[in-house]
Design an enzyme around this catalytic site. Structure first.
Site, PDB file in Angstrom:
ATOM      1  N   CYS A 134       1.679   6.387   8.513  1.00  0.00           N
ATOM      2  CA  CYS A 134       0.694   6.486   7.585  1.00  0.00           C
ATOM      3  C   CYS A 134      -0.358   7.679   7.795  1.00  0.00           C
ATOM      4  CB  CYS A 134       0.177   5.204   7.445  1.00  0.00           C
ATOM      5  SG  CYS A 134      -0.895   4.963   5.935  1.00  0.00           S
ATOM      6  N   HIS A 148       3.229   2.358  11.195  1.00  0.00           N
ATOM      7  CA  HIS A 148       2.018   1.985  12.149  1.00  0.00           C
ATOM      8  C   HIS A 148       1.771   3.107  13.180  1.00  0.00           C
ATOM      9  CE1 HIS A 148       3.966  -2.079  10.938  1.00  0.00           C
ATOM     10  NE2 HIS A 148       2.450  -2.414  10.762  1.00  0.00           N
ATOM     11  N   SER A 193       2.296  -5.326   3.007  1.00  0.00           N
ATOM     12  CA  SER A 193       3.712  -4.866   2.988  1.00  0.00           C
ATOM     13  C   SER A 193       4.571  -5.700   2.177  1.00  0.00           C
ATOM     14  CB  SER A 193       4.158  -5.050   4.456  1.00  0.00           C
ATOM     15  OG  SER A 193       4.057  -6.242   5.031  1.00  0.00           O
ATOM     16  N   HIS A 208       5.720  -5.759   7.997  1.00  0.00           N
ATOM     17  CA  HIS A 208       5.994  -7.261   8.394  1.00  0.00           C
ATOM     18  C   HIS A 208       6.360  -8.207   7.302  1.00  0.00           C
ATOM     19  CE1 HIS A 208       3.228  -6.021  11.986  1.00  0.00           C
ATOM     20  NE2 HIS A 208       4.252  -5.906  12.030  1.00  0.00           N
ATOM     21  N   GLU A 259       0.431  -0.783  16.114  1.00  0.00           N
ATOM     22  CA  GLU A 259      -0.686   0.114  15.803  1.00  0.00           C
ATOM     23  C   GLU A 259      -1.660   0.441  16.875  1.00  0.00           C
ATOM     24  OE1 GLU A 259      -2.836  -0.157  12.036  1.00  0.00           O
ATOM     25  OE2 GLU A 259      -4.360   1.007  12.977  1.00  0.00           O
ATOM     26  N   CYS A 298       0.935  -1.266   0.086  1.00  0.00           N
ATOM     27  CA  CYS A 298       0.038  -0.151  -0.129  1.00  0.00           C
ATOM     28  C   CYS A 298       0.913   1.398   0.113  1.00  0.00           C
ATOM     29  CB  CYS A 298      -0.926  -0.188   1.311  1.00  0.00           C
ATOM     30  SG  CYS A 298       0.082   0.062   2.640  1.00  0.00           S
ATOM     31  N   CYS A 336      -8.580   1.229   6.517  1.00  0.00           N
ATOM     32  CA  CYS A 336      -8.043   1.900   5.578  1.00  0.00           C
ATOM     33  C   CYS A 336      -8.767   1.649   4.093  1.00  0.00           C
ATOM     34  CB  CYS A 336      -6.539   2.070   5.565  1.00  0.00           C
ATOM     35  SG  CYS A 336      -5.874   0.441   5.210  1.00  0.00           S
ATOM     36  N   SER A 384       2.739 -11.217   8.924  1.00  0.00           N
ATOM     37  CA  SER A 384       1.848 -10.069   8.307  1.00  0.00           C
ATOM     38  C   SER A 384       0.473 -10.452   8.568  1.00  0.00           C
ATOM     39  CB  SER A 384       2.059  -9.783   6.839  1.00  0.00           C
ATOM     40  OG  SER A 384       0.973  -9.208   6.234  1.00  0.00           O
ATOM     41  N   THR A 422      -6.534  -0.094  11.595  1.00  0.00           N
ATOM     42  CA  THR A 422      -6.752   0.145  10.066  1.00  0.00           C
ATOM     43  C   THR A 422      -7.013  -1.010   9.192  1.00  0.00           C
ATOM     44  OG1 THR A 422      -4.403   0.429  10.000  1.00  0.00           O
ATOM     45  CG2 THR A 422      -5.715   2.527  10.166  1.00  0.00           C
TER      46      THR A 422
END
Ligand code: SF4
Length: 291
Positions: free
Chosen positions: A93, A71, A260, A39, A123, A12, A188, A216, A158
């Site tokens: 972000c 994060h 990621s 991650h 996060e 992203c 998100c 992840s 998110t």
């Protein structure tokens, strides 16, 4: 064998920008990243090779410059780091910042904050550490842990699956019928796009390969969602994890990737699958020729 890529997949913009910022700030000078920038072990290994160090414990930091990952982090944590005399580069972000502002707004309007997310995730720690009180819930079974309050303000990590989040908000409303339960959607857009794309891919494919680091969360969720929709799914870290014995040659195989995962890794997985598919095609041709 047919091979399809998900419509939305892979890295992203938030993670991509954080990686660019880390490259920029590590040129010719030492940089310590506080935690995993992404991650993804392969990306982190490249950083380590170029001299960037990764630490969780600030007492072990040797550089004068440190980076907060995409994060994000709480104000408390950032101040702690600055008080050690370290220069802080924030790669947070913008969509994580939006989640922080949202939670602050809920609290300032008298709502008791409830965060749907993974307890202990970096996060979620960033979202909650500045709050005087809050409850983090990961699954419907934990709704019981929310204390009664006339105003409950719900937000989410998110990268949580939006359908699950909405379902849990409904359950909270049912559990507290006399409370005002206000939901602010902080999942998100890249996460939502990937979740929608995986729904389309999983119903079209027999097998789904979700490419992403072992830790992840969102890659794991892509694999889980695919299984829930009836596909056989594998969470792989790269082409070397693919076992040709998983396939019979008849399948449609879908490829997706977590937020990621670098594009090169997804290309390498696709190339490996093309190789496997051509092996099956050659075998079929030689069997036909032998008849
Ligand atoms: S997953 Fe979403 S919130 Fe997280 S870095 Fe990417 S865009 Fe930002």
């Amino acid at each position: 064998m047919k091979i399809k890529r998900a419509q939305h997949y892979g890295m992203c913009f938030g993670v991509r920008d954080a990686i660019d910022l880390a490259r920029e700030h590590s040129k010719g000078q030492p940089l310590t990243i506080l935690g995993d920038l992404v991650h993804n072990e392969k990306v982190m290994e490249d950083f380590r090779r170029s001299g960037v160090t990764v630490e969780r414990d600030t007492s072990r930091v040797k550089s004068t410059k440190v980076m907060i990952t995409a994060h994000g982090a709480s104000r408390k944590r950032i101040e702690e780091v600055r008080s050690l005399g370290l220069e802080v580069v924030e790669a947070t972000c913008p969509l994580v910042r939006y989640a922080h502002r949202t939670v602050e707004k809920l609290v300032s309007r008298g709502f008791y904050p409830v965060i749907i997310g993974k307890k202990g995730h970096v996060e979620v720690l960033g979202l909650t550490e500045d709050l005087a009180e809050c409850t983090v819930i990961e699954n419907p079974g934990e709704i019981e842990q929310i204390p009664p309050h006339p105003k409950l303000g719900v937000a989410a990590q998110t990268t949580q699956p939006i359908s699950r989040v909405r379902g849990m908000v409904e359950m909270i409303r049912q559990r507290f019928p006399s409370s005002e339960v206000y939901f602010m959607d902080t999942v998100c857009r890249p996460t939502k796009e990937r979740q929608k794309a995986i729904e389309d891919l999983a119903v079209e494919c027999d097998v789904v390969l979700a490419v992403g680091g072992r830790d992840s969360n969102n890659t794991r969720q892509l694999a889980e969602k695919s299984r829930a929709l009836g596909a056989r799914a594998y969470h792989i870290q790269g082409p070397e994890d693919i076992d040709a014995a998983w396939f019979s040659g008849e399948e449609t195989v879908g490829i997706t990737a977590g937020t990621s995962t670098p594009d090169e890794l997804i290309d390498a997985v696709e190339a490996r699958m093309e190789q496997i598919a051509s092996g099956f095609a050659k075998r079929v041709m030689s069997e036909v020729a032998a008849v």
